[in-house]
Scaffold this active site. Structure first.
Site, PDB file in Angstrom:
ATOM      1  N   ASP A 305      32.870  58.939  39.067  1.00 38.65           N
ATOM      2  CA  ASP A 305      33.009  59.711  37.826  1.00 38.65           C
ATOM      3  C   ASP A 305      33.098  61.194  38.151  1.00 38.65           C
ATOM      4  OD1 ASP A 305      32.395  57.841  35.300  1.00 38.65           O
ATOM      5  OD2 ASP A 305      31.100  57.204  36.954  1.00 38.65           O
ATOM      6  N   HIS A 345      32.295  62.422  28.637  1.00 39.39           N
ATOM      7  CA  HIS A 345      31.120  62.037  27.850  1.00 39.39           C
ATOM      8  C   HIS A 345      29.864  62.381  28.630  1.00 39.39           C
ATOM      9  CE1 HIS A 345      31.929  58.726  30.617  1.00 39.39           C
ATOM     10  NE2 HIS A 345      30.654  58.389  30.514  1.00 39.39           N
ATOM     11  N   ASP A 353      22.154  53.663  32.891  1.00 36.48           N
ATOM     12  CA  ASP A 353      22.146  55.095  33.207  1.00 36.48           C
ATOM     13  C   ASP A 353      20.825  55.473  33.852  1.00 36.48           C
ATOM     14  OD1 ASP A 353      24.598  55.179  32.074  1.00 36.48           O
ATOM     15  OD2 ASP A 353      24.019  56.289  30.275  1.00 36.48           O
ATOM     16  N   GLU A 438      34.806  54.870  27.298  1.00 43.75           N
ATOM     17  CA  GLU A 438      35.557  53.748  26.730  1.00 43.75           C
ATOM     18  C   GLU A 438      36.217  54.130  25.411  1.00 43.75           C
ATOM     19  OE1 GLU A 438      32.300  50.538  28.513  1.00 43.75           O
ATOM     20  OE2 GLU A 438      32.302  51.084  26.378  1.00 43.75           O
ATOM     21  N   LYS A 546      39.530  52.440  29.673  1.00 48.10           N
ATOM     22  CA  LYS A 546      38.480  51.424  29.621  1.00 48.10           C
ATOM     23  C   LYS A 546      38.318  50.892  28.202  1.00 48.10           C
ATOM     24  CE  LYS A 546      35.527  52.796  33.503  1.00 48.10           C
ATOM     25  NZ  LYS A 546      34.138  53.115  33.924  1.00 48.10           N
ATOM     26  N   HIS A 551      31.261  41.358  21.779  1.00 48.66           N
ATOM     27  CA  HIS A 551      31.437  39.922  21.616  1.00 48.66           C
ATOM     28  C   HIS A 551      30.481  39.290  20.618  1.00 48.66           C
ATOM     29  CE1 HIS A 551      27.862  39.739  24.123  1.00 48.66           C
ATOM     30  NE2 HIS A 551      28.464  40.520  24.991  1.00 48.66           N
ATOM     31  N   GLU A 634      35.895  45.318  35.483  1.00 48.37           N
ATOM     32  CA  GLU A 634      34.654  45.659  36.163  1.00 48.37           C
ATOM     33  C   GLU A 634      33.528  44.878  35.508  1.00 48.37           C
ATOM     34  OE1 GLU A 634      33.090  49.724  34.066  1.00 48.37           O
ATOM     35  OE2 GLU A 634      34.928  49.902  35.246  1.00 48.37           O
ATOM     36  N   ASN A 635      32.455  44.621  36.263  1.00 47.94           N
ATOM     37  CA  ASN A 635      31.318  43.905  35.686  1.00 47.94           C
ATOM     38  C   ASN A 635      30.436  44.871  34.916  1.00 47.94           C
ATOM     39  OD1 ASN A 635      30.950  44.790  38.489  1.00 47.94           O
ATOM     40  ND2 ASN A 635      28.830  44.150  38.246  1.00 47.94           N
ATOM     41  N   ARG A 670      27.143  48.300  40.981  1.00 50.24           N
ATOM     42  CA  ARG A 670      27.611  49.456  41.660  1.00 50.24           C
ATOM     43  C   ARG A 670      26.937  49.574  42.997  1.00 50.24           C
ATOM     44  NH1 ARG A 670      27.934  53.985  38.690  1.00 50.24           N
ATOM     45  NH2 ARG A 670      27.433  53.047  36.681  1.00 50.24           N
TER      46      ARG A 670
END
Length: 701
Positions: A305, A345, A353, A438, A546, A551, A634-635, A670
């Site tokens: 990032d 952002h 985070d 995103e 992104k 869901h 990406e997961n 990560r």
């Protein structure tokens, strides 16, 4: 016989023979003593067949059997009789013969099989060693059961068990075609979202899609270490392992063979705080070591990032790229690729985070004077995570619009790192378009009390978006529609609790359709404007956007969580077609954050929330592939187990897709200490090979 034995076992046999003679002599002496001192002997009536006798009790067990054969007669009241001398001699010969065979076996295993057997090993040790070699687990008390992974042989030939303690065991079952957790009043997500679509690809159900009953379990491991280490792996003393637990160990499932499948590059996301707030590279030596390890297993590159709040922190258009220069140079020297995220952002407050990186200070100062530059909910709460899309064309940022700020930042990056673009080190630039980078509204902020599976709230109540809504309602001829829904509930409401999202609710009325169409169009327009500028700034380089999957409540008619996030995707409308069309127009890649770990681990919550991560994922991927928009992924949460990796692989390379479509790339979330643990890293290396289409051994889980 002596010559043959000498040839097989060498000089060590003499010691074994001496030990055998001494043992037999001691056994006979003990028998004679016992015959004189003990008048009666209690007869053993049963043996526990669940566990094998230990090696130290093997001789006593056979000796006890011989005593039982001579125990008592009808007239003797059970008194032990002295055995004839001839029988004693036969016993000695049988014992010598048995031990001679054992000695040959042990010597052959030591010499030719490199088995590490103790000097006075017996048949139990041999069986245990052979079982471990075959991939079974043998506990110190003799308990034996199949392992989930085969034992690997070291370079020296010694057998060693390598079992991932974080892997999951999957029970074999036939995947159900019905949707789990759907109440009788709801239709399936396939009916809702694909009944109108022709040629939609739906993947073959994977055996790794677990039911709530077949939850992942920690493994029982044995690698030849001390019992205390074994207990630390299995979570308690070995004695606590019950027969039922061992009986419940599921059989291994065959895995899909990905050898020869298309090559999918694998990137690893760097830690969020790899660059500090002063734009300095943190722990370059430690990072270099980790990058070298990643390179050693053929990882293609890393993602990082580039934080707006670090680079342009204090003064507008005063950019500090120093830390990123050192990082990029390090990556380039290791011949790795770079995926770079333009992160407009803040970092902090969201799941995963671990650092806090705010927006630039000068932007925060403007926000204190004019808080309407941030997204706002119905109650007037501001969300300073990113700028409102209402100021994209408003000159409220020291004389610049938000779009101009974004473009200046991207152009500065392109000029500063021109050499890395020219030599192809930077393979993709992912453009931040909203919260968490995103393309979505910040409809579910944890800082405002949202908790899963709340529906979230609409975020359109700053003065700039309300002005936009007023213009849209006047153009429609219904100026009284210039408002947000007043019956849409709160952050943690359920759809059926609201008048707007319930079955037959206002979301499907005239006003509801107008509002949702406007709300989602603002999202699409913002993405189109920023991506068009990114295409101009990074001409010739792949750009991406992104998209995350909301869901929960996907199996309801309204899809409430998607609506508040800006995806107008109820059961009777495809809400992602316009988004992927915008990406196609700007030549951008769709980077979709998959929910594979949620799918495997949170089935009960999904049932209550009428969620369907797989259904949503395949709807989005089909929408993109139908217009030939590349899909990367990406997961969403850390993954270290084989079951999770298999789920990612099945998504990345769909088995039954007639067009052999696959992910453009995959980014692993990560780099950290968890990934670098030996067993986790070995599993990750195996995953990388399969993503690259290489063959691996032990296709079982």
């Amino acid at each position: 016989m002596a010559t043959d034995m000498q040839r097989l076992i060498g000089t060590s046999e003499e010691d074994d023979e001496e030990e055998m003679d001494m043992d037999v002599k001691e056994e006979d002496d003990d028998e004679e003593e016992n015959g004189e001192k003990h008048g009666r002997r209690q007869v053993m009536v049963g043996v526990d067949v669940c566990t094998a006798p230990s090696s130290s009790n093997n001789n006593q067990f056979q000796h006890q059997q011989e005593i039982q054969e001579q125990a008592g007669t009808p007239g003797g009241g059970g008194v032990r009789r002295s055995r004839p001398l001839e029988e004693k001699e036969r016993t000695k010969l049988r014992e010598r013969h048995r031990r001679a065979i054992t000695a040959r076996i042990l010597a052959g295993l030591r010499r030719h099989g490199n088995y590490n057997l103790r000097v006075r090993a017996d048949i139990n040790d041999v069986i245990a060693a052979l079982a471990r070699e075959a991939g079974w687990v043998v506990l110190p008390d003799g308990t034996t059961f199949p392992s989930r992974s085969q034992g690997s042989r070291t370079a020296g030939g010694a057998s060693s068990m390598v079992t991932s303690s974080s892997s999951h065991m999957v029970s074999q079952q036939t995947p159900s075609t019905s949707l789990r957790g759907v109440s009788s009043g709801y239709r399936s997500s396939v009916e809702y979202n694909t009944c109108q679509m022709k040629g939609v690809f739906m993947p073959t159900p994977s055996p790794y899609d677990l039911s709530p009953i077949a939850q992942s379990q920690p493994s029982l491991v044995e690698d030849g270490r001390e019992q205390t280490e074994i207990q630390s792996h299995i979570g308690g003393p070995v004695d606590a392992v019950s027969d039922k637990q061992i009986a419940d160990v599921p059989p291994k499932l065959p895995e899909r063979d990905f050898s020869g499948t298309p090559y999918v590059p694998v990137y690893v996301m760097l830690p969020l705080g790899v660059i500090n707030l002063k734009c300095e590279l943190i722990d370059p030596d430690g990072l270099l070591k980790q990058l070298r390890v990643l390179k050693s297993i053929n990882v293609d590159g890393v993602m990082v990032d580039c934080w707006w709040g670090i680079v342009e922190a204090h003064t507008p258009q005063d950019y500090n790229w120093n830390g990123y220069k050192k990082l990029f140079q390090m990556v380039s020297e290791l011949k790795l690729k770079l995926q770079v995220v333009m992160s407009f952002h803040e970092c902090g407050g969201n799941v995963g985070d671990d650092v806090c990186i705010p927006l630039p200070h000068w932007v925060a100062e403007i926000g204190r004077i004019n808080p309407h530059i941030f997204f706002t909910d119905r109650e007037g709460r501001r969300n300073p995570e990113c700028l409102s899309w209402g100021i994209d064309k408003e000159r409220v940022l020291r004389g610049r619009t938000a779009l101009e700020v974004y473009f200046d930042y991207m152009r500065s990056f392109r000029v500063e790192f021109d050499e890395f673009f020219q030599n192809g080190v930077i393979s993709m630039v992912v453009v931040g378009l909203g919260p968490c980078g995103e393309l979505r509204y910040p409809s579910c902020p944890v800082k405002h009390g949202w908790r899963y599976p709340g529906i979230g709230e609409f975020q359109c109540y700053d003065q700039y978006l309300l002005k936009n809504l007023r213009k849209a309602s006047e153009a429609r001829g219904h100026s009284f529609w210039a408002r947000g829904p007043d019956n849409a509930g709160s952050y943690n409401s359920r759809p059926h609790e609201t008048g707007f999202f319930c079955d037959g609710g206002d979301y499907n009325g005239y006003y509801g359709r107008f509002f949702l169409n406007w709300y989602s169009q603002v999202l699409v327009d913002h993405g189109d404007r920023v991506l068009s500028l990114a295409k101009l700034a990074f001409e010739g380089t792949c750009i991406g956007a992104k998209l995350s999957g909301f869901h929960w409540w996907y199996k309801t008619a309204s899809h409430a969580a998607e609506l508040t996030a800006g995806f107008y995707n109820p059961c009777n409308r495809d809400g992602y077609a316009a988004i992927v069309a915008t990406l196609k127009k700007n030549g951008a890649v769709l980077n979709f954050a998959s929910a594979e770990l949620h799918t495997l681990e949170r089935q009960e919550e999904f049932s209550e929330a009428l969620a369907d991560p797989d259904g949503l994922m395949w709807q989005v991927m089909n929408a993109a592939w139908d217009v030939c928009t590349p899909v990367a992924s990406e997961n969403t949460l850390p993954c270290h187990d084989r079951v999770g990796y298999n789920k990612i692989l099945d998504n990345a390379k769909p088995l039954s897709d007639p067009d052999r479509r696959h992910f453009l790339s995959f980014t692993y979330l990560r780099l950290g200490l968890g990934l670098m643990e030996r067993e986790n890293f070995m599993e990750f290396e195996r995953f990388v090979k399969r993503m690259h289409g290489e063959a691996v051994l032990d296709l079982q889980v």
